[in-house]
Design an enzyme around this catalytic site. Structure first.
Site, PDB file in Angstrom:
ATOM      1  N   TRP A  90      43.040  39.917  35.710  1.00  0.00           N
ATOM      2  CA  TRP A  90      42.007  40.094  34.687  1.00  0.00           C
ATOM      3  C   TRP A  90      40.802  40.741  35.368  1.00  0.00           C
ATOM      4  O   TRP A  90      40.758  40.859  36.593  1.00  0.00           O
ATOM      5  CB  TRP A  90      41.635  38.758  34.032  1.00  0.00           C
TER       6      TRP A  90
ATOM      7  N   GLU B 241      33.079  44.928  37.478  1.00  0.00           N
ATOM      8  CA  GLU B 241      33.882  46.161  37.553  1.00  0.00           C
ATOM      9  C   GLU B 241      33.569  47.091  36.376  1.00  0.00           C
ATOM     10  O   GLU B 241      33.507  48.305  36.523  1.00  0.00           O
ATOM     11  CB  GLU B 241      35.371  45.833  37.527  1.00  0.00           C
TER      12      GLU B 241
HETATM   13  C1  HEM Z   1      43.804  37.459  38.639  1.00  0.00           C
HETATM   14  C2  HEM Z   1      42.639  38.062  38.660  1.00  0.00           C
HETATM   15  C3  HEM Z   1      42.222  39.106  39.678  1.00  0.00           C
HETATM   16  C4  HEM Z   1      40.925  39.457  39.891  1.00  0.00           C
HETATM   17  C5  HEM Z   1      39.693  38.888  39.176  1.00  0.00           C
HETATM   18  C6  HEM Z   1      40.934  40.481  40.913  1.00  0.00           C
HETATM   19  C7  HEM Z   1      39.776  41.117  41.354  1.00  0.00           C
HETATM   20  C8  HEM Z   1      39.803  42.256  42.142  1.00  0.00           C
HETATM   21  C9  HEM Z   1      38.671  43.138  42.329  1.00  0.00           C
HETATM   22  C10 HEM Z   1      37.288  42.963  41.686  1.00  0.00           C
HETATM   23  C11 HEM Z   1      39.053  44.113  43.176  1.00  0.00           C
HETATM   24  C12 HEM Z   1      38.190  45.281  43.687  1.00  0.00           C
HETATM   25  C13 HEM Z   1      38.467  46.425  42.698  1.00  0.00           C
HETATM   26  C14 HEM Z   1      37.465  47.545  42.823  1.00  0.00           C
HETATM   27  O1  HEM Z   1      36.368  47.316  43.364  1.00  0.00           O
HETATM   28  O2  HEM Z   1      37.799  48.649  42.342  1.00  0.00           O
HETATM   29  C15 HEM Z   1      40.441  43.860  43.523  1.00  0.00           C
HETATM   30  C16 HEM Z   1      41.169  44.650  44.390  1.00  0.00           C
HETATM   31  C17 HEM Z   1      42.542  44.518  44.559  1.00  0.00           C
HETATM   32  N1  HEM Z   1      43.356  43.575  43.951  1.00  0.00           N
HETATM   33 FE1  HEM Z   1      42.766  41.975  42.856  1.00  0.00          FE
HETATM   34  N2  HEM Z   1      42.212  40.713  41.344  1.00  0.00           N
HETATM   35  C18 HEM Z   1      43.043  39.905  40.588  1.00  0.00           C
HETATM   36  C19 HEM Z   1      44.421  39.892  40.648  1.00  0.00           C
HETATM   37  C20 HEM Z   1      45.193  40.742  41.435  1.00  0.00           C
HETATM   38  C21 HEM Z   1      46.645  40.822  41.378  1.00  0.00           C
HETATM   39  C22 HEM Z   1      47.525  40.023  40.411  1.00  0.00           C
HETATM   40  C23 HEM Z   1      47.028  41.731  42.308  1.00  0.00           C
HETATM   41  C24 HEM Z   1      48.401  42.193  42.689  1.00  0.00           C
HETATM   42  C25 HEM Z   1      49.515  41.484  42.455  1.00  0.00           C
HETATM   43  C26 HEM Z   1      45.806  42.223  42.946  1.00  0.00           C
HETATM   44  C27 HEM Z   1      45.784  43.160  43.972  1.00  0.00           C
HETATM   45  C28 HEM Z   1      44.644  43.834  44.377  1.00  0.00           C
HETATM   46  C29 HEM Z   1      44.655  44.978  45.292  1.00  0.00           C
HETATM   47  C30 HEM Z   1      45.882  45.577  45.978  1.00  0.00           C
HETATM   48  C31 HEM Z   1      43.330  45.404  45.414  1.00  0.00           C
HETATM   49  C32 HEM Z   1      42.805  46.587  46.267  1.00  0.00           C
HETATM   50  C33 HEM Z   1      43.014  47.875  45.487  1.00  0.00           C
HETATM   51  C34 HEM Z   1      42.782  49.100  46.351  1.00  0.00           C
HETATM   52  O3  HEM Z   1      42.996  49.017  47.588  1.00  0.00           O
HETATM   53  O4  HEM Z   1      42.398  50.147  45.779  1.00  0.00           O
HETATM   54  N3  HEM Z   1      44.716  41.600  42.410  1.00  0.00           N
HETATM   55  N4  HEM Z   1      40.873  42.723  42.890  1.00  0.00           N
HETATM   56  N1  LIG Z   2      40.607  43.261  38.335  1.00  0.00           N
HETATM   57  C1  LIG Z   2      41.245  44.209  38.845  1.00  0.00           C
HETATM   58  N2  LIG Z   2      40.576  45.275  39.365  1.00  0.00           N
HETATM   59  C2  LIG Z   2      41.065  46.222  40.250  1.00  0.00           C
HETATM   60  C3  LIG Z   2      41.945  45.859  41.272  1.00  0.00           C
HETATM   61  C4  LIG Z   2      42.424  46.863  42.138  1.00  0.00           C
HETATM   62  C5  LIG Z   2      41.985  48.178  42.008  1.00  0.00           C
HETATM   63  C6  LIG Z   2      41.103  48.497  40.983  1.00  0.00           C
HETATM   64  C7  LIG Z   2      40.658  49.933  40.819  1.00  0.00           C
HETATM   65  N3  LIG Z   2      39.933  50.330  42.000  1.00  0.00           N
HETATM   66  C8  LIG Z   2      39.552  51.717  41.988  1.00  0.00           C
HETATM   67  C9  LIG Z   2      38.174  51.823  41.403  1.00  0.00           C
HETATM   68  C10 LIG Z   2      37.759  53.255  41.270  1.00  0.00           C
HETATM   69  C11 LIG Z   2      36.815  53.495  42.403  1.00  0.00           C
HETATM   70  C12 LIG Z   2      36.446  52.183  42.974  1.00  0.00           C
HETATM   71  N4  LIG Z   2      37.210  51.176  42.239  1.00  0.00           N
HETATM   72  C13 LIG Z   2      40.643  47.547  40.118  1.00  0.00           C
HETATM   73  C14 LIG Z   2      42.723  44.202  38.898  1.00  0.00           C
HETATM   74  C15 LIG Z   2      43.611  45.216  38.668  1.00  0.00           C
HETATM   75  C16 LIG Z   2      44.957  44.793  38.801  1.00  0.00           C
HETATM   76  C17 LIG Z   2      45.069  43.481  39.152  1.00  0.00           C
HETATM   77  S1  LIG Z   2      43.550  42.779  39.261  1.00  0.00           S
END
Ligand code: HEM
Ligand SMILES: N=C(Nc1cccc(CNC[C@@H]2CCCN2)c1)c1cccs1
Length: 349
Positions: A224, A229
């Site tokens: 979620w 974000e």
């Molecule tokens: C359940 C609630 C969740 C919350 C509130 C959450 C929150 C976040 C947030 C705020 C970010 C940073 C995104 C950004 O700044 O663009 C993030 C990154 C990430 N999340 Fe979560 N997340 C959740 C669940 C998940 C799940 C279910 C997965 C995978 C199974 C996941 C995998 C990742 C990954 C791989 C990143 C880094 C993305 C990248 O490297 O670009 N998250 N998450």
């Molecule tokens: N809450 C979420 N946010 C999230 C997680 C991973 C990546 C992103 C997107 N990141 C890319 C953006 C675009 C530039 C900087 N952030 C959002 C989730 C997305 C899928 C599972 S949790």
């Protein structure tokens, strides 16, 4: 008999490793059991050092769709993913895993960065309607034959799916599979008149789920949203919807000098509107204070379990009120562990 330390259900390790080595020798790759795939996906989430939301890593719902072998089938399963992840207004962390590439048999590719994203229409006069981050992607889709939506700033893009080379299949996501929230403010009546809205399910579809050397390139996963974000990045960044000047002017702030902190006032009110609107709609969303506390609970649990919990400070710390959250006031170890979610080698962000 050796059992895999972390996953007793996996059965004896030595015989499984022998099987895997034999399959690799025979076919050049190997196939995960459903149990290995599910556990691997959960551990990949647990190892995602940029993710603040990892407390519930064990509850990830895994949809094994490795048998789907047509672009139409992939598009249908992506829509089913959205319906499964949010059957009502409660959102359930879910991942759908499609087939990886195998020697001579390419797996599906999803060209979208997320299952749900808004179009960015590049107009002839150089202006853009919608999300500037997807201007080029939208133009590419229109050249591939997408007719475009009604032309609002919040038109949901079609899924683009291909298997092997060639142009992608474009598939419109049915409106009833896209949960959205109209944005209002608890105090300012003029906020609703801005006509803002956002979708509820963030579903990343451009990352590779890497487990034991196998890269599942089409493995959309959702959680979620954390309010910041939407309120501090998607609607506020100058190269996104760039709404801080609009909100500040409507608040009557002095946007002529940085020192009035008009950007800061507008950011907070935009984030208040996002949290208020999702709360009022009863749709799952977390705030950055709650999520920061949950993450430190997760970190503590992992340390007690004797595991290293990798974290990247620059992504974990929220984009507003950083030092007002507990995650700001400490260091982390950002070691790269596997399984994990990684950006493809050939894609440049
Ligand atoms: C359940 C609630 C969740 C919350 C509130 C959450 C929150 C976040 C947030 C705020 C970010 C940073 C995104 C950004 O700044 O663009 C993030 C990154 C990430 N999340 Fe979560 N997340 C959740 C669940 C998940 C799940 C279910 C997965 C995978 C199974 C996941 C995998 C990742 C990954 C791989 C990143 C880094 C993305 C990248 O490297 O670009 N998250 N998450
Ligand atoms: N809450 C979420 N946010 C999230 C997680 C991973 C990546 C992103 C997107 N990141 C890319 C953006 C675009 C530039 C900087 N952030 C959002 C989730 C997305 C899928 C599972 S949790």
């Amino acid at each position: 008999m050796m059992f895999h330390a972390e996953n007793p259900a996996a059965g004896p390790l030595k015989s499984r490793l022998r099987e895997v080595r034999a399959e690799i020798a025979r076919t050049g790759t190997y196939t995960h059991t459903p149990g290995e795939l599910a556990f691997g996906a959960r551990v990949a989430w647990r190892n995602s050092s940029k993710c603040i939301g990892r407390l519930y890593w064990r509850s990830l719902r895994v949809r094994d769709r490795r048998h789907v072998d047509t672009p139409e089938g992939v598009a249908v399963e992506c829509v089913n993913h959205l319906r499964d992840a949010a059957p009502g207004r409660r959102i359930r962390p879910t991942i759908t895993v499609f087939a990886p590439d195998r020697p001579g048999v390419p797996g599906p590719r999803i060209w979208n960065e997320q299952l749900i994203r808004y179009a960015g229409y590049e107009m002839d006069d150089g202006s853009l309607v919608g999300d500037p981050r997807y201007g080029r992607f939208t133009t590419m889709l229109r050249k591939l034959g997408w007719p475009g939506g009604p032309g609002t700033p919040f038109d949901v893009l079609p899924l683009a799916v291909s298997i092997g080379g060639g142009s992608p299949l474009l598939s419109t996501i049915p409106g009833d599979a896209v949960l959205e929230v109209p944005l209002t403010h608890p105090v300012y009546p003029w906020f609703e008149r801005l006509g803002l809205r956002w979708h509820a399910v963030p579903a990343i579809s451009n990352m590779c789920l890497e487990i034991g050397g196998i890269c599942y390139r089409a493995a959309p996963f959702n959680g979620w949203y954390m309010g910041t974000e939407i309120g501090a990045r998607n609607l506020a960044d100058a190269d996104r919807y760039d709404l801080l000047p609009t909100v500040a002017r409507a608040m009557g702030l002095d946007t002529g000098t940085d020192r009035s902190l008009w950007r800061d006032y507008a950011l907070v009110e935009l984030n208040i509107a996002v949290l208020h609107s999702f709360e009022r709609a009863g749709v799952t969303m977390t705030d950055h204070h709650t999520e920061s506390r949950r993450f430190l609970t997760h970190l503590d649990r992992e340390e007690r379990a004797g595991r290293l919990c990798p974290a990247d400070w620059s992504w974990i710390v929220p984009p507003i009120s950083a030092s007002a959250t507990p995650v700001f006031h400490r260091y982390y170890d950002d070691r790269q562990l596997s399984p994990n979610f990684v950006h493809h080698r050939d894609s440049v962000d």
